[in-house]
Design an enzyme around this catalytic site. Structure first.
Site, mmCIF file in Angstrom:
data_model
loop_
_atom_site.group_PDB
_atom_site.id
_atom_site.type_symbol
_atom_site.label_atom_id
_atom_site.label_comp_id
_atom_site.label_asym_id
_atom_site.label_seq_id
_atom_site.Cartn_x
_atom_site.Cartn_y
_atom_site.Cartn_z
ATOM 1 N N PHE A 118 0.854 -1.185 0.000
ATOM 2 C CA PHE A 118 0.000 0.000 0.000
ATOM 3 C C PHE A 118 0.889 1.233 0.000
ATOM 4 O O PHE A 118 2.068 1.182 0.343
ATOM 5 C CB PHE A 118 -0.920 -0.003 1.231
ATOM 6 C CG PHE A 118 -2.328 -0.436 0.940
ATOM 7 C CD1 PHE A 118 -2.603 -1.452 0.050
ATOM 8 C CD2 PHE A 118 -3.398 0.164 1.583
ATOM 9 C CE1 PHE A 118 -3.911 -1.864 -0.209
ATOM 10 C CE2 PHE A 118 -4.712 -0.219 1.342
ATOM 11 C CZ PHE A 118 -4.960 -1.236 0.432
ATOM 12 N N GLN A 230 -8.619 13.807 4.715
ATOM 13 C CA GLN A 230 -8.000 13.046 3.624
ATOM 14 C C GLN A 230 -8.977 12.887 2.466
ATOM 15 O O GLN A 230 -10.122 12.477 2.652
ATOM 16 C CB GLN A 230 -7.583 11.664 4.117
ATOM 17 C CG GLN A 230 -6.903 10.827 3.045
ATOM 18 C CD GLN A 230 -6.341 9.533 3.601
ATOM 19 O OE1 GLN A 230 -7.058 8.571 3.795
ATOM 20 N NE2 GLN A 230 -5.046 9.529 3.895
ATOM 21 N N HIS A 232 -9.411 10.675 -0.656
ATOM 22 C CA HIS A 232 -8.916 9.446 -1.272
ATOM 23 C C HIS A 232 -8.714 9.712 -2.757
ATOM 24 O O HIS A 232 -9.563 10.320 -3.412
ATOM 25 C CB HIS A 232 -9.925 8.314 -1.064
ATOM 26 C CG HIS A 232 -9.352 6.955 -1.322
ATOM 27 N ND1 HIS A 232 -9.068 6.495 -2.593
ATOM 28 C CD2 HIS A 232 -9.002 5.951 -0.483
ATOM 29 C CE1 HIS A 232 -8.576 5.276 -2.518
ATOM 30 N NE2 HIS A 232 -8.515 4.920 -1.242
ATOM 31 N N LEU A 246 -15.904 4.529 -3.334
ATOM 32 C CA LEU A 246 -14.494 4.182 -3.169
ATOM 33 C C LEU A 246 -14.012 3.154 -4.181
ATOM 34 O O LEU A 246 -14.638 2.109 -4.372
ATOM 35 C CB LEU A 246 -14.263 3.642 -1.753
ATOM 36 C CG LEU A 246 -12.824 3.234 -1.415
ATOM 37 C CD1 LEU A 246 -11.914 4.443 -1.417
ATOM 38 C CD2 LEU A 246 -12.777 2.542 -0.061
ATOM 39 N N GLU A 249 -7.604 1.284 -2.662
ATOM 40 C CA GLU A 249 -6.166 1.386 -2.919
ATOM 41 C C GLU A 249 -5.572 0.034 -3.295
ATOM 42 O O GLU A 249 -4.491 -0.036 -3.889
ATOM 43 C CB GLU A 249 -5.454 1.962 -1.694
ATOM 44 C CG GLU A 249 -4.005 2.332 -1.927
ATOM 45 C CD GLU A 249 -3.421 3.135 -0.785
ATOM 46 O OE1 GLU A 249 -2.184 3.119 -0.647
ATOM 47 O OE2 GLU A 249 -4.177 3.782 -0.035
ATOM 48 N N ARG A 280 -1.463 9.109 -0.017
ATOM 49 C CA ARG A 280 -2.746 9.504 -0.593
ATOM 50 C C ARG A 280 -2.845 11.002 -0.841
ATOM 51 O O ARG A 280 -3.483 11.430 -1.801
ATOM 52 C CB ARG A 280 -3.884 9.044 0.324
ATOM 53 C CG ARG A 280 -4.075 7.543 0.309
ATOM 54 C CD ARG A 280 -5.154 7.098 1.271
ATOM 55 N NE ARG A 280 -5.435 5.668 1.110
ATOM 56 C CZ ARG A 280 -6.324 5.003 1.828
ATOM 57 N NH1 ARG A 280 -7.027 5.634 2.754
ATOM 58 N NH2 ARG A 280 -6.524 3.716 1.631
ATOM 59 N N HIS A 344 -12.754 11.431 2.235
ATOM 60 C CA HIS A 344 -12.668 10.048 2.702
ATOM 61 C C HIS A 344 -12.524 9.890 4.208
ATOM 62 O O HIS A 344 -13.212 9.077 4.813
ATOM 63 C CB HIS A 344 -11.488 9.379 2.000
ATOM 64 C CG HIS A 344 -11.307 7.936 2.311
ATOM 65 N ND1 HIS A 344 -12.301 6.991 2.116
ATOM 66 C CD2 HIS A 344 -10.243 7.250 2.798
ATOM 67 C CE1 HIS A 344 -11.850 5.793 2.458
ATOM 68 N NE2 HIS A 344 -10.614 5.924 2.899
ATOM 69 N N ARG A 378 -3.271 9.871 6.529
ATOM 70 C CA ARG A 378 -3.313 8.468 6.969
ATOM 71 C C ARG A 378 -2.802 7.536 5.887
ATOM 72 O O ARG A 378 -3.151 7.671 4.709
ATOM 73 C CB ARG A 378 -4.749 8.078 7.337
ATOM 74 C CG ARG A 378 -4.899 6.617 7.744
ATOM 75 C CD ARG A 378 -6.318 6.323 8.157
ATOM 76 N NE ARG A 378 -7.281 6.477 7.084
ATOM 77 C CZ ARG A 378 -7.523 5.551 6.146
ATOM 78 N NH1 ARG A 378 -6.832 4.411 6.138
ATOM 79 N NH2 ARG A 378 -8.441 5.753 5.224
#
Length: 542
Positions: A118, A230, A232, A246, A249, A280, A344, A378
């Site tokens: 990730f 955040q 996304h 969504l 990721e 991100r 997000h 994050r």
């Protein structure tokens, strides 16, 4: 208030996502525990929607120290170090709990938990169950909850916290018919999730309305870093009613590449080393920049392409994504997806200590409702881990508090009831207020920010906070209260962003020129409460 409308317990948990259910499971070991959910427990909230995975150090080549460093660097060094230490140390233990309780994660051919890469992480440490990780976790947690002895109260909306002096002693709630319920508790845990629904385009479920932030603020709790929202990088851009949905990721973790309308793999301009697996905040700004500069797709996004991957890999590792896009008329095995950033996750929240206690006695917080763990941005995979690590801690430490005699202040209850009654005299449609707020926040407090835009969004939030919202029936009162919470949460985000005199992590100010990097910034957390607000500079709130 009828006597039958008062419920007493040892621990009250507000919220039924991953953090709330884990907290209730733990708290039930110490005494009577009540879990309140404004939806059906395990069905609403964002945890069952989380697709990507759960970060845990499980391999010899990886280490908790590296996970700690990656998290601090990803969070632009705004994280609370002690909380990050707890996260990285205890996340492997908490995933072991889930597996012992029956959760089915993917395993490698070597019979080890499978882990995928990730963004912003030096090792593949994200455990997963295909692309339905959160759903698998929630089903396991609910099954465990059902045998814990704790009690569920579903389709009940908590309106406000109740206090005895400075101490929180429970909450005032409404059932699905709008009838009032008073719940008293020795300890109360806020686990209501985030509030990204204050934006027009968001991945959050309908319950992500910032209720915990607003209720905690009104109860006198201190919040930190509320400006850190955040976005996304990859949300669906069409059809219209699917905007913001969504796109995990995990798609990029499996090898997906981002291309603009010219066919360029544009991340080489923004992070040539990590490319699509940058953090991100970086990827979101890169996509937004490509679109703003006229290199976007016809639907206003960019392409996310996995057509080069083997069909079997897509079908087994990304089955939810495949099914979702097939309903849109797109076969991701042969066609690219069109994506754009979407609101997000809120990294800020109620200030907590290592035992999840807030600055108000009797009140605890965990999961996305709390701040300090994720810093200014994050890492994907850290949120699900946070729900389990700090959910367990909140339940444990709340449960260990002594039992007390609670005295309900009738004047406080009457004040809440008067607020409820006022909605029947209102004139404004709550849906219209909500939409105006969401558009103002998207426009003025989005990915790229400046002072005039933030002040405009703040002015709208404050005006709508005072709007005479109308409830046409008792059942509609809860919706009015939720919209008020959204307005207050938006105010907290804008006020905090105006306080911070720098760009950092997810808070990108285009009107501020700075010569320092995040690691050596003189500025720390933004603080906001009913009593004070400011930013820490060299250890002192300015």
């Amino acid at each position: 208030m009828r006597a039958g409308d008062v419920v007493d317990c040892h621990v009250l948990v507000i919220g039924s996502g991953g953090a709330g259910v884990r907290a209730a499971i733990e708290a039930a070991r110490y005494g009577e525990t009540v879990l309140v959910s404004k939806t059906i427990a395990g069905k609403g909230g964002c945890t069952p929607m989380a697709e990507g995975g759960y970060n845990a150090v499980l391999r010899q080549e990886d280490s908790c120290e590296i996970h700690y460093e990656d998290t601090l660097r990803g969070g632009a060094f705004l994280n609370e170090p002690d909380l990050v230490r707890i996260l990285v140390k205890e996340s492997p233990q908490r995933i072991d709990d889930l597996i012992r309780w029956g959760a089915v994660f993917d395993f490698s051919n070597e019979c080890e938990l499978a882990q995928r890469p990730f963004g912003g992480q030096r090792f593949p440490r994200t455990c997963y169950a295909g692309d339905r990780t959160g759903h698998e976790m929630m089903m396991t947690l609910i099954e465990r909850f059902d045998s814990s002895g704790a009690t569920k109260m579903e389709e009940v909306t908590v309106i406000d916290l109740l206090k005895e002096g400075d101490r929180v002693i429970g909450a005032f709630a409404l059932d699905e018919n709008g009838d009032p319920i008073v719940i008293t508790a020795d300890s109360t845990i806020l686990a209501t999730g985030g509030g990204a629904r204050v934006y027009d385009i968001s991945t959050n479920s309908s319950s992500g309305t910032g209720d915990g932030f607003a209720m905690g603020y009104r109860a006198g709790a201190e919040l930190i870093d509320m400006e850190m929202v955040q976005f996304h990088p990859t949300g669906a851009v069409y059809p219209y009613d699917a905007r913001g949905r969504l796109i995990t990721e995990a798609v990029r973790g499996e090898g997906g590449v981002l291309k603009n309308a010219l066919g360029e793999r544009f991340m080489k301009r923004y992070d040539p080393v990590r490319m699509e697996l940058s953090t991100r905040d970086v990827v979101s700004r890169a996509i937004a920049t490509e679109i703003a500069n006229g290199r976007g797709t016809p639907h206003g996004g960019v392409f996310l392409d996995i057509t080069h991957l083997p069909r079997e890999q897509i079908e087994t590792r990304l089955p939810v994504m495949l099914e979702q896009f097939l309903t849109f008329g797109v076969d991701i095995r042969t066609q690219p997806m069109e994506v754009a950033p979407t609101a997000h996750h809120i990294m800020g929240g109620l200030k907590i200590t290592s035992d999840c206690s807030t600055t108000v006695p009797g009140l605890f917080a965990c999961g996305e409702t709390s701040g300090g763990v994720q810093g200014a941005n994050r890492l994907g995979g850290n949120a699900l881990a946070e729900t389990q690590v700090f959910g367990k801690r909140a339940g444990e430490f709340a449960g260990q508090k002594e039992k007390r005699v609670k005295r309900i202040d009738p004047a406080q209850v009457s004040q809440v009831q008067a607020r409820i009654e006022s909605f029947f005299c209102g004139t404004e449609n709550p849906a219209r207020v909500r939409k105006e707020l969401q558009c103002a926040m998207w426009q003025g407090a989005g990915i790229f920010r400046d002072e005039p835009g933030l002040k405009d969004a703040l002015a709208t939030a404050e005006r709508l906070l005072r709007a005479p919202i109308q409830a046409i029936s008792p059942a509609g009162v809860a919706e009015c209260c939720i919209v008020r919470n959204m307005c207050l949460t938006s105010r907290l985000i804008c006020r905090s962003a105006l306080i911070r005199p720098e760009s950092r992590g997810a808070d990108m100010r285009v009107d501020i020129v700075q010569n320092w990097d995040a690691e050596h910034s003189p500025y720390g957390h933004t603080y906001i409460s009913e009593h004070r607000e400011g930013i820490v500079r060299h250890g002192v709130i300015a």
